[in-house]
Design an enzyme around this catalytic site. Structure first.
Site, PDB file in Angstrom:
ATOM      1  N   ALA A  88       2.980  -0.763   4.922  1.00 32.84           N
ATOM      2  CA  ALA A  88       2.496  -0.826   6.304  1.00 32.84           C
ATOM      3  C   ALA A  88       1.961  -2.209   6.688  1.00 32.84           C
ATOM      4  O   ALA A  88       1.920  -2.545   7.887  1.00 32.84           O
ATOM      5  CB  ALA A  88       1.415   0.229   6.511  1.00 32.84           C
ATOM      6  N   HIS A 109      12.693  -2.614   2.280  1.00 27.28           N
ATOM      7  CA  HIS A 109      12.137  -1.296   2.626  1.00 27.28           C
ATOM      8  C   HIS A 109      13.080  -0.211   2.141  1.00 27.28           C
ATOM      9  O   HIS A 109      14.317  -0.349   2.253  1.00 27.28           O
ATOM     10  CB  HIS A 109      11.960  -1.135   4.145  1.00 27.28           C
ATOM     11  CG  HIS A 109      11.048  -2.148   4.736  1.00 27.28           C
ATOM     12  ND1 HIS A 109       9.687  -2.108   4.564  1.00 27.28           N
ATOM     13  CD2 HIS A 109      11.305  -3.242   5.468  1.00 27.28           C
ATOM     14  CE1 HIS A 109       9.142  -3.134   5.176  1.00 27.28           C
ATOM     15  NE2 HIS A 109      10.102  -3.845   5.731  1.00 27.28           N
ATOM     16  N   GLU A 150      12.519  -9.449   2.345  1.00 21.89           N
ATOM     17  CA  GLU A 150      11.809  -8.241   2.792  1.00 21.89           C
ATOM     18  C   GLU A 150      12.634  -7.018   2.382  1.00 21.89           C
ATOM     19  O   GLU A 150      13.848  -6.983   2.615  1.00 21.89           O
ATOM     20  CB  GLU A 150      11.657  -8.277   4.317  1.00 21.89           C
ATOM     21  CG  GLU A 150      10.998  -7.054   4.906  1.00 21.89           C
ATOM     22  CD  GLU A 150      11.016  -7.045   6.436  1.00 21.89           C
ATOM     23  OE1 GLU A 150      11.935  -7.638   7.044  1.00 21.89           O
ATOM     24  OE2 GLU A 150      10.108  -6.436   7.023  1.00 21.89           O
ATOM     25  N   ASN A 168       8.144  -5.585  -0.643  1.00 23.24           N
ATOM     26  CA  ASN A 168       7.990  -4.395   0.198  1.00 23.24           C
ATOM     27  C   ASN A 168       6.498  -4.294   0.493  1.00 23.24           C
ATOM     28  O   ASN A 168       5.726  -3.788  -0.326  1.00 23.24           O
ATOM     29  CB  ASN A 168       8.492  -3.126  -0.490  1.00 23.24           C
ATOM     30  CG  ASN A 168       8.406  -1.925   0.432  1.00 23.24           C
ATOM     31  OD1 ASN A 168       7.813  -2.000   1.516  1.00 23.24           O
ATOM     32  ND2 ASN A 168       8.988  -0.800   0.020  1.00 23.24           N
ATOM     33  N   PRO A 225       0.795  -1.223   0.000  1.00 21.33           N
ATOM     34  CA  PRO A 225       0.000   0.000   0.000  1.00 21.33           C
ATOM     35  C   PRO A 225       0.835   1.284   0.000  1.00 21.33           C
ATOM     36  O   PRO A 225       1.863   1.365   0.663  1.00 21.33           O
ATOM     37  CB  PRO A 225      -0.821  -0.106   1.290  1.00 21.33           C
ATOM     38  CG  PRO A 225      -0.097  -1.081   2.138  1.00 21.33           C
ATOM     39  CD  PRO A 225       0.561  -2.047   1.194  1.00 21.33           C
ATOM     40  N   ASN A 226       0.336   2.230  -0.753  1.00 16.44           N
ATOM     41  CA  ASN A 226       0.870   3.599  -0.846  1.00 16.44           C
ATOM     42  C   ASN A 226       2.173   3.700  -1.633  1.00 16.44           C
ATOM     43  O   ASN A 226       2.665   4.805  -1.874  1.00 16.44           O
ATOM     44  CB  ASN A 226       1.037   4.223   0.558  1.00 16.44           C
ATOM     45  CG  ASN A 226      -0.263   4.235   1.318  1.00 16.44           C
ATOM     46  OD1 ASN A 226      -1.278   4.734   0.808  1.00 16.44           O
ATOM     47  ND2 ASN A 226      -0.295   3.661   2.514  1.00 16.44           N
ATOM     48  N   TYR A 262      11.210   8.781   1.661  1.00 17.33           N
ATOM     49  CA  TYR A 262      11.225   7.706   0.655  1.00 17.33           C
ATOM     50  C   TYR A 262      11.947   8.081  -0.647  1.00 17.33           C
ATOM     51  O   TYR A 262      12.081   7.235  -1.528  1.00 17.33           O
ATOM     52  CB  TYR A 262       9.790   7.268   0.353  1.00 17.33           C
ATOM     53  CG  TYR A 262       9.069   6.718   1.577  1.00 17.33           C
ATOM     54  CD1 TYR A 262       9.543   5.567   2.198  1.00 17.33           C
ATOM     55  CD2 TYR A 262       7.949   7.346   2.101  1.00 17.33           C
ATOM     56  CE1 TYR A 262       8.924   5.058   3.324  1.00 17.33           C
ATOM     57  CE2 TYR A 262       7.307   6.849   3.228  1.00 17.33           C
ATOM     58  CZ  TYR A 262       7.800   5.702   3.832  1.00 17.33           C
ATOM     59  OH  TYR A 262       7.182   5.199   4.946  1.00 17.33           O
ATOM     60  N   ARG A 294      12.611   4.363  13.056  1.00 11.53           N
ATOM     61  CA  ARG A 294      11.395   5.178  12.988  1.00 11.53           C
ATOM     62  C   ARG A 294      10.468   4.867  14.172  1.00 11.53           C
ATOM     63  O   ARG A 294      10.929   4.399  15.209  1.00 11.53           O
ATOM     64  CB  ARG A 294      10.745   4.964  11.622  1.00 11.53           C
ATOM     65  CG  ARG A 294      11.688   5.368  10.468  1.00 11.53           C
ATOM     66  CD  ARG A 294      11.071   5.148   9.119  1.00 11.53           C
ATOM     67  NE  ARG A 294       9.887   5.981   8.939  1.00 11.53           N
ATOM     68  CZ  ARG A 294       8.979   5.800   7.969  1.00 11.53           C
ATOM     69  NH1 ARG A 294       9.147   4.806   7.091  1.00 11.53           N
ATOM     70  NH2 ARG A 294       7.931   6.583   7.879  1.00 11.53           N
ATOM     71  N   ARG A 304       5.131  10.888  -2.260  1.00 13.61           N
ATOM     72  CA  ARG A 304       4.837  10.578  -0.864  1.00 13.61           C
ATOM     73  C   ARG A 304       6.067  10.803   0.018  1.00 13.61           C
ATOM     74  O   ARG A 304       7.091  10.145  -0.167  1.00 13.61           O
ATOM     75  CB  ARG A 304       4.426   9.105  -0.825  1.00 13.61           C
ATOM     76  CG  ARG A 304       4.299   8.514   0.525  1.00 13.61           C
ATOM     77  CD  ARG A 304       4.198   7.001   0.455  1.00 13.61           C
ATOM     78  NE  ARG A 304       3.953   6.507   1.777  1.00 13.61           N
ATOM     79  CZ  ARG A 304       4.234   5.283   2.186  1.00 13.61           C
ATOM     80  NH1 ARG A 304       4.739   4.414   1.353  1.00 13.61           N
ATOM     81  NH2 ARG A 304       3.993   4.929   3.421  1.00 13.61           N
TER      82      ARG A 304
END
Ligand code: DQA
Length: 150
Positions: free
Chosen positions: A85, A108, A106, A82, A17-18, A30, A115, A25
């Site tokens: 969330a 990111h 995984e 990725n 998502p996103n 990012y 964070r 964004r």
């Protein structure tokens, strides 16, 4: 269970998502590259390594799960995931990764460990072969190079 078809040199790159909004964004976190830019980078590097890159994005958890199952059925070499969330919430993605034999890496852009606390738990990372994070768009390239050494 049916035998997987042969797509041994294919790598699925699944984005949650996103991530369709990359570039727009929160660029301070990012970066300014879009998902299409990252797809182009991966295509170039994939060609050098002899891989076909199949890049996808969805804002829906079930699509990511279906694509993980498909990766198994198609016999792809590996999945870079990725999950955005969903990384921090999805037991279903965790179970899907554990349900397949295809190695899942995984990925990111940011380093979630630096964070907010809610990003410190990764249901994806607990099931994945390994994790690459914190290198911006280059996280995907590092993960692809790692896959080439499997
Ligand atoms: C992300 C990190 C996640 O915590 C966040 O929810 C994202 C992007 C990353 O690539 O840095 O959507 O997966």
């Amino acid at each position: 269970m049916t035998e997987p078809a042969s797509s041994a040199a294919t790598i699925y790159v699944l984005n949650g998502p996103n991530l369709n909004l990359l570039g727009l964004r929160e660029p301070e976190i990012y970066g300014s590259q879009t998902l299409d830019d990252i797809a182009d980078m991966l295509d170039d590097r994939g060609r050098e390594l002899g891989f076909e890159i199949d890049m996808r994005q969805s804002n829906h958890e079930g699509h990511l799960i279906d694509w993980l199952h498909e990766a198994q059925a198609e016999g792809v070499k590996a999945v870079l995931l990725n999950a955005g969330a969903f990384t921090h919430t999805s037991v279903a993605l965790h179970d899907a990764i554990k349900s397949i034999k295809v190695p899942v890496i995984e990925v990111h852009l940011s380093n979630p460990h630096k964070r907010e606390d809610f990003r410190h738990k990764s249901y994806v990372g607990m099931a994945a072969l390994g994790t690459v994070c914190g290198f911006g768009a280059n996280s995907y390239l590092v993960a692809l190079d790692a896959v080439s050494r499997l």
